[in-house]
Design an enzyme around this catalytic site. Sequence first.
Site, PDB file in Angstrom:
ATOM      1  CG  ASP A   1      -1.557  -0.989   1.838  1.00  0.00           C
ATOM      2  OD1 ASP A   1      -1.529  -2.140   1.041  1.00  0.00           O
ATOM      3  OD2 ASP A   1      -2.145  -1.133   2.720  1.00  0.00           O
TER       4      ASP A   1
ATOM      5  CD  GLU B   1      -6.813  -5.143   4.592  1.00  0.00           C
ATOM      6  OE1 GLU B   1      -6.446  -6.118   5.096  1.00  0.00           O
ATOM      7  OE2 GLU B   1      -6.442  -5.447   3.283  1.00  0.00           O
TER       8      GLU B   1
END
Length: 498
Positions: free
Chosen positions: A27, A206
């Site tokens: 990420d 998430e």
Amino acid sequence: MTTPPSPATPDWRPRLHCTPQRHWINDPNGLVVLDGVYHAFYQYNPGDSVWGDIGWGHATSTDLLHWQERPLALPATDDEMAFSGCIVADERNTSGLAPAGSGATPLLAFYTRFDRRTKVQSQCLAYSLDGGESFQRWAGNPLVDIRSEEFRDPFVFRHEASGRWVMLVVLALEQQVLVYVSDDLLQWKRVSAFGPAGVVAGAIWEVPVLLPLAVDGEPGRQRWVLFVSINGATRWGGSGVQYFVGDFDGERFTADPGEPRDGVRWADHGRDFYAPLPFAGLQAERPVWLGWMNNWEYARELPTSPWRGQLSLPRELSLARTADGLRLTQRVPPDVARAALAPQPLELRSCIASHAARALAEQRPRGRHWRARLRVAREAVLQPIAWAFFTGDGEPPLRVGFDPVLEAYFIDRRRPSPRFTGESEIHHAPRDRSRATVELEVWVDGCTVELFADGGTVAISDVAFPEAGAQGVELQHGSANPLLDVFSLAALRGGPRD
Ligand code: FRU
């Protein structure tokens, strides 16, 4: 234990996307603009090409296209790993972390501490007083700890109307986003929760993001949009990003009634766009975000070396009214797009498809780094029409186009012998039926493929790994021969001829 080195795969390395020189990236974390320099922090394993020992890596760019890797920002320690989060520039020093009178702007990195011993995830702070070169963990950590093993990914922003800071954190398995507020960025109070909603069964929530977005064509109109990356339970398998359009009063997000009208909204219909994060510090009307181009279902199997994983192109965000109500719109910011393209593109207007295909063939385009466009009246498209990349080695090419039977855009990355789950798939996204045209723009850069269609209300992002010899580009239009309004192919900069 580290994985044994595989032979390097330079052909698959994107030119204009952020990749680390070596090893594993996931990420984006803490995207921030400071004095005209873009900083990307990201989940990074400095010792291996698979996930592990996760901390924050760092790269900078002045054009959002070329990235320079910097020293590790927030390494894992013996006690903890640093999971995803974000950065805010505390310009008014409301945290008091800059010494009084220093005039420094503290950069606050909110991250999830993963406690290696207890496995508890809590929200913590590290800060930098030297513009992001180095960070130290705050002595008062954790900021928020509810003794949960599935509580992560703080997203912090300033809510001007209430004059407070807001933090979103997911309770991953409960499919909830918790909202906290603070006056000083250090003391946080829980005020609300959103969810479960949208994709629930079997999904792990998430990386929440909440943004006000302008509605195109409706001056002054904004809606708040809540994005949640979800793992599992996506239509195509593995990772995806859903979003909700609604309102936020500084404490509570409320989805618009009846939204989404047609089920879940996906920010992207490909396999490889996850955990996107907007840049903080951009005063622009339209925020810009980057995502991770990969999918947890097969992330560790991508055949690249010595790096594994890449961030997406920058995408400017807004909302647009479509046949299905308000939709997210994404496009590469026009100035960034201009800077990305090499001179002398092939550009044709009002040209029948067979002529366009011939003009293209005469140019003998070869390479792996392109921006291609196509616009044609919907009613003229009677058979699938597609750009085909990586032609010429006997393998099926990568096809990016529109299928009139399915009324859908597609990226077709099917291969006869897939190397990982999902490699042998075609990914579709429905077109906006309120439009009279089929209009697509596709960016191919090494192993990355990003399609924006119908003015950006449709996005499909995938990674693809064609063999080294496959470098041709063709137009496929079947036996139908529609009149193309726009047909253009430009190489990306950085090639041998510019
Ligand atoms: C999303 C995610 C986050 C977590 C991080 C760990 O891809 O699973 O929830 O913080 O990656 O690297």
